[in-house]
Design a protein around this motif. Structure first.
Motif, PDB file in Angstrom:
ATOM      1  N   PHE A  62       0.815  -1.226   0.000  1.00  0.00           N
ATOM      2  CA  PHE A  62       0.000   0.000   0.000  1.00  0.00           C
ATOM      3  C   PHE A  62       0.845   1.270   0.000  1.00  0.00           C
ATOM      4  CE2 PHE A  62       0.455  -1.605   4.334  1.00  0.00           C
ATOM      5  CZ  PHE A  62       1.027  -0.521   4.979  1.00  0.00           C
ATOM      6  N   ALA A  63       2.131   1.150   0.349  1.00  0.00           N
ATOM      7  CA  ALA A  63       2.930   2.366   0.556  1.00  0.00           C
ATOM      8  C   ALA A  63       3.619   2.855  -0.718  1.00  0.00           C
ATOM      9  CB  ALA A  63       3.975   2.117   1.648  1.00  0.00           C
ATOM     10  N   SER A  64       3.912   1.956  -1.639  1.00  0.00           N
ATOM     11  CA  SER A  64       4.644   2.381  -2.840  1.00  0.00           C
ATOM     12  C   SER A  64       3.709   3.110  -3.793  1.00  0.00           C
ATOM     13  CB  SER A  64       5.249   1.168  -3.550  1.00  0.00           C
ATOM     14  OG  SER A  64       6.123   0.488  -2.677  1.00  0.00           O
ATOM     15  N   LYS A  65       4.262   4.166  -4.389  1.00  0.00           N
ATOM     16  CA  LYS A  65       3.452   5.050  -5.231  1.00  0.00           C
ATOM     17  C   LYS A  65       2.806   4.292  -6.385  1.00  0.00           C
ATOM     18  CE  LYS A  65       4.033   9.283  -7.775  1.00  0.00           C
ATOM     19  NZ  LYS A  65       5.003   9.937  -8.619  1.00  0.00           N
ATOM     20  N   ASN A  66       1.503   4.507  -6.538  1.00  0.00           N
ATOM     21  CA  ASN A  66       0.776   3.815  -7.599  1.00  0.00           C
ATOM     22  C   ASN A  66       1.430   4.093  -8.965  1.00  0.00           C
ATOM     23  OD1 ASN A  66      -2.042   4.103  -9.568  1.00  0.00           O
ATOM     24  ND2 ASN A  66      -1.524   2.222  -8.536  1.00  0.00           N
ATOM     25  N   GLY A  67       1.594   3.038  -9.751  1.00  0.00           N
ATOM     26  CA  GLY A  67       2.189   3.180 -11.080  1.00  0.00           C
ATOM     27  C   GLY A  67       3.685   2.938 -11.095  1.00  0.00           C
ATOM     28  N   ASP A 106      -2.906  12.494  11.345  1.00  0.00           N
ATOM     29  CA  ASP A 106      -2.408  11.239  10.759  1.00  0.00           C
ATOM     30  C   ASP A 106      -3.511  10.460  10.033  1.00  0.00           C
ATOM     31  OD1 ASP A 106       0.140  11.720  11.697  1.00  0.00           O
ATOM     32  OD2 ASP A 106      -0.129  10.563  13.540  1.00  0.00           O
ATOM     33  N   TRP A 107      -4.774  10.699  10.389  1.00  0.00           N
ATOM     34  CA  TRP A 107      -5.853   9.957   9.718  1.00  0.00           C
ATOM     35  C   TRP A 107      -5.835  10.233   8.211  1.00  0.00           C
ATOM     36  CZ3 TRP A 107      -7.751   5.907  11.785  1.00  0.00           C
ATOM     37  CH2 TRP A 107      -7.989   5.830  13.163  1.00  0.00           C
ATOM     38  N   GLU A 108      -5.510  11.470   7.855  1.00  0.00           N
ATOM     39  CA  GLU A 108      -5.483  11.813   6.428  1.00  0.00           C
ATOM     40  C   GLU A 108      -4.341  11.054   5.729  1.00  0.00           C
ATOM     41  OE1 GLU A 108      -5.276  16.028   5.663  1.00  0.00           O
ATOM     42  OE2 GLU A 108      -4.939  15.635   3.520  1.00  0.00           O
ATOM     43  N   VAL A 109      -3.219  10.980   6.437  1.00  0.00           N
ATOM     44  CA  VAL A 109      -2.074  10.234   5.877  1.00  0.00           C
ATOM     45  C   VAL A 109      -2.471   8.769   5.662  1.00  0.00           C
ATOM     46  CG1 VAL A 109       0.310   9.500   6.330  1.00  0.00           C
ATOM     47  CG2 VAL A 109      -0.452  11.778   7.071  1.00  0.00           C
ATOM     48  N   LEU A 110      -3.162   8.214   6.664  1.00  0.00           N
ATOM     49  CA  LEU A 110      -3.571   6.801   6.580  1.00  0.00           C
ATOM     50  C   LEU A 110      -4.607   6.588   5.475  1.00  0.00           C
ATOM     51  CD1 LEU A 110      -1.839   6.407   9.041  1.00  0.00           C
ATOM     52  CD2 LEU A 110      -3.785   5.473  10.262  1.00  0.00           C
ATOM     53  N   GLU A 111      -5.515   7.528   5.336  1.00  0.00           N
ATOM     54  CA  GLU A 111      -6.528   7.405   4.286  1.00  0.00           C
ATOM     55  C   GLU A 111      -5.867   7.473   2.906  1.00  0.00           C
ATOM     56  OE1 GLU A 111      -9.423   6.349   3.988  1.00  0.00           O
ATOM     57  OE2 GLU A 111     -10.033   7.121   2.024  1.00  0.00           O
ATOM     58  N   ARG A 114      -4.366   4.227   2.268  1.00  0.00           N
ATOM     59  CA  ARG A 114      -5.418   3.239   1.946  1.00  0.00           C
ATOM     60  C   ARG A 114      -5.831   3.378   0.471  1.00  0.00           C
ATOM     61  NH1 ARG A 114     -10.974   1.965   2.042  1.00  0.00           N
ATOM     62  NH2 ARG A 114     -11.496   4.185   1.917  1.00  0.00           N
ATOM     63  N   GLN A 115      -6.048   4.631   0.045  1.00  0.00           N
ATOM     64  CA  GLN A 115      -6.449   4.867  -1.353  1.00  0.00           C
ATOM     65  C   GLN A 115      -5.356   4.400  -2.308  1.00  0.00           C
ATOM     66  OE1 GLN A 115      -9.306   5.757  -2.412  1.00  0.00           O
ATOM     67  NE2 GLN A 115     -10.274   6.435  -0.511  1.00  0.00           N
ATOM     68  N   ASN A 116      -4.103   4.716  -1.940  1.00  0.00           N
ATOM     69  CA  ASN A 116      -2.978   4.299  -2.782  1.00  0.00           C
ATOM     70  C   ASN A 116      -2.923   2.772  -2.858  1.00  0.00           C
ATOM     71  OD1 ASN A 116      -0.467   5.196  -4.218  1.00  0.00           O
ATOM     72  ND2 ASN A 116       0.483   3.893  -2.668  1.00  0.00           N
ATOM     73  N   GLY A 117      -3.140   2.137  -1.709  1.00  0.00           N
ATOM     74  CA  GLY A 117      -3.120   0.676  -1.668  1.00  0.00           C
ATOM     75  C   GLY A 117      -4.228   0.076  -2.528  1.00  0.00           C
ATOM     76  N   GLU A 123      -5.655  -5.890  -1.115  1.00  0.00           N
ATOM     77  CA  GLU A 123      -7.002  -6.218  -0.623  1.00  0.00           C
ATOM     78  C   GLU A 123      -7.071  -6.163   0.896  1.00  0.00           C
ATOM     79  OE1 GLU A 123      -7.991  -9.970  -2.354  1.00  0.00           O
ATOM     80  OE2 GLU A 123      -7.907  -9.125  -4.385  1.00  0.00           O
ATOM     81  N   GLY A 124      -8.285  -5.864   1.394  1.00  0.00           N
ATOM     82  CA  GLY A 124      -8.551  -5.992   2.831  1.00  0.00           C
ATOM     83  C   GLY A 124      -8.095  -4.824   3.682  1.00  0.00           C
ATOM     84  N   LEU A 125      -7.670  -3.714   3.067  1.00  0.00           N
ATOM     85  CA  LEU A 125      -7.209  -2.569   3.865  1.00  0.00           C
ATOM     86  C   LEU A 125      -8.382  -1.951   4.613  1.00  0.00           C
ATOM     87  CD1 LEU A 125      -4.949  -0.840   1.188  1.00  0.00           C
ATOM     88  CD2 LEU A 125      -4.156  -1.868   3.336  1.00  0.00           C
TER      89      LEU A 125
END
Ligand SMILES: Cc1cc2nc3c(=O)[nH]c(=O)nc-3n(C[C@H](O)[C@H](O)[C@H](O)COP(=O)(O)OP(=O)(O)OC[C@H]3O[C@@H](n4cnc5c(N)ncnc54)[C@H](O)[C@@H]3O)c2cc1C
Length: 498
Positions: A62-67, A106-111, A114-117, A123-125
């Motif tokens: 989930f942490a690595s930049k999409n693409g 931090d909730w925004e960072v986590l969200e 999650r979106q990136n993941g 799955e399952g985030l």
């Protein structure tokens, strides 16, 4: 000498430079085919670079930049670990992971994570509020945690046992491995590449640069390197076996401008481990630790989990990330030397991505003409010399340690209760061993509380007996235990735990 290449059978289809996770994974991948493959490793064993000393997390992706290549190969690699661990018998556990929220922001960072993941295909985030989080991860610090992003697909692996398993299996399927063979030059030779080490010259149709922190140097042997590598060190503290019990998941901190934050994790052998920090360094071989940096690691880790005791710490160590100027994994052909493929800049999550990167490298090699014909004799499975089991009472271990040499029940390492038989087995698994550390990575002899004080001479004797290696050639641990103890004492003083 060059004219004698064919006669001396020193011509290969593929030569891999470097036996870290990437080189080992590719060697195993290629051993499934009919190709002649040689791995040249500068060091005394496989898995002595970044692959030996890292967090051992099979990242969820989930942490690595999409693409990015990191995102693509991390997810694909993650999904290969379960079946690989069954085939190759290395320690791996799907534990899941949490990224904590300490502050409302931090909730925004986590969200965003999650979106990136989700975009990456993870799955399952899910976001967990504090109560749900605490019932899932009871060992968290009692104060200052608001909730977390939970990823069920993350896991933990013993990174060096993984790489050793890959290479042992590759060797048993026909791959040749030459340790102590640092590659010094690459030159075109007819329609092949001539590869020079201090001992010997070899030729191959394809050469794969999997040299980790040395990848830019290897690339520069063919012409100006198209990338640079900056070594970035991360320091860790490892605690005694059993200290990881009750922590059932990997605990990350929210990434911020200062980086990813330190993590707290159990290892596959039930140790607790905290770290790493991040320091750019000049010398990629600098694996030193220092009490000031480690004190900061402890203070930061205690925001996540605070019930560990420094007197349970048994080892301080560091690993060096091969960070490239591209910020992403590099998989590309050399523009200067046809047949030279770079797999470079493989920093985190490179361990996770390694089996998928090996598949991709194989695809690229086949597209350029390498045979994809299957090795009819390929054996998929390999057995480890030791397996996790609860430690017996110390008295029993002490009695077994007094048994005479050759007794099948004799224990060599009292702390980790490693039997002589397991060490003998490890010494005959296809990779020539010449150091007590190499035995430790395979059997855990020397991994316990006394860090080899008791078993080191016994392991050395077995190495001499079983390998016929002269005693003077056996390499002893590079890290001075006296210095490590002094650092631990200094660390305790800095943290007022003395
Ligand atoms: C602190 C830290 C934490 C990390 N945490 C994680 C994690 O939790 N999860 C994850 O997925 N990834 C993690 N990583 C990343 C992961 O460890 C690396 O991506 C991976 O180990 C890279 O493997 P490699 O084979 O490219 O390099 P290495 O393991 O460094 O292997 C390169 C090999 O090439 C050899 N070599 C160099 N030059 C030559 C030469 N001229 N001739 C012959 N041999 C040569 C070296 O001796 C070495 O053995 C972490 C890395 C670090 C340092």
């Amino acid at each position: 000498m060059r004219d004698g290449f064919q006669a001396k059978k020193m011509v290969y289809d593929v030569i891999i430079i470097g036996a870290g996770a990437i080189g080992c994974a590719l060697a195993r991948q290629l051993s499934q085919t009919v190709n002649r493959v040689l791995v040249l490793e500068a060091g005394e064993d496989v898995s002595i670079g970044a692959t030996r000393a890292n967090s051992g997390i099979v990242h969820g992706g989930f942490a690595s930049k999409n693409g990015s290549n990191k995102a693509r190969f991390c997810l694909a690699g993650n999904r290969m670990f379960s079946s690989l661990s069954k085939e190759l018998d290395f320690p791996y556990r799907q534990t899941g992971s949490v990224v904590l929220a300490f502050r409302d922001e931090d909730w925004e960072v986590l969200e965003n994570l999650r979106q990136n993941g989700l975009a990456n295909g993870v799955e399952g985030l899910s976001l967990l509020k504090e109560d749900a989080l605490r019932s899932r991860v009871p060992r968290l610090a009692p104060e200052g945690i608001l909730g977390a992003l939970y990823c069920p697909e993350s896991g933990i692996v013993s990174p060096y046992e993984y790489a050793i398993a890959l290479m042992e299996n590759a060797v048993s399927n026909g791959v040749e491995l030459k340790l102590f063979h640092p590659v010094q030059s690459l030159q075109p030779y007819q329609d092949q590449i001539l590869v020079q080490t201090p001992q010997q010259e070899f030729a191959a149709h394809f050469v794969v640069n999997a040299a980790g922190c040395g990848a830019a140097e290897v690339a520069a042997m063919a012409g100006p390197s198209p990338f640079s590598i900056t070594p970035r060190k991360g320091q860790y503290i490892l605690f005694r076996r059993g200290s990881g019990d009750g922590l059932n998941t990997v605990v990350f901190q929210p990434p911020g401008p200062m980086g990813k934050g330190v993590l707290v994790t159990p290892t596959t052998w039930s140790n607790l481990m905290i770290g790493p920090d991040a320091q750019e360094i000049e010398d990629a071989n600098d694996v030193s630790t220092d009490p000031q940096s480690l004190a900061s690691v402890v203070q930061r880790a205690k925001r996540s989990v605070c019930d560990f005791q420094l007197h349970d710490a048994i080892r301080l160590f560091s690993g060096v990330r091969p960070a490239s100027n591209r910020g992403d994994f590099i998989l590309e052909w050399s523009e200067h030397l046809p047949g030279l493929l770079h797999l470079a800049g493989i920093e985190s999550p490179g361990l996770t991505a390694s089996p998928a990167l090996a598949q991709e490298a194989f695809r690229m090699l086949v597209q350029s003409g390498l045979s994809e014909n299957a090795n009819p004799d390929f054996t998929r499975h390999r057995r480890a010399p030791v397996h996790y089991q609860a430690l017996a009472p110390a008295k029993e271990a002490a009695a077994a340690a007094r048994l005479p040499e050759g007794n099948p029940e004799r224990i060599v390492c009292r702390c980790e209760q490693v039997e002589e038989q397991a060490i003998k087995e490890a010494l005959h698994h296809g990779i020539p061993l010449s150091s007590t550390d190499a035995v430790k990575r395979r059997t855990r002899a020397g991994m316990g509380i006394c860090q080899g004080n008791f078993c080191l001479p016994r392991v050395k004797d077995l190495l001499v007996q079983e390998t016929q290696c002269p005693e003077s050639d056996i390499l002893l641990p590079s890290r001075d235990k006296g210095e490590m103890k002094a650092q631990l004492d200094a660390l305790r003083r800095l943290l007022h735990e003395d």
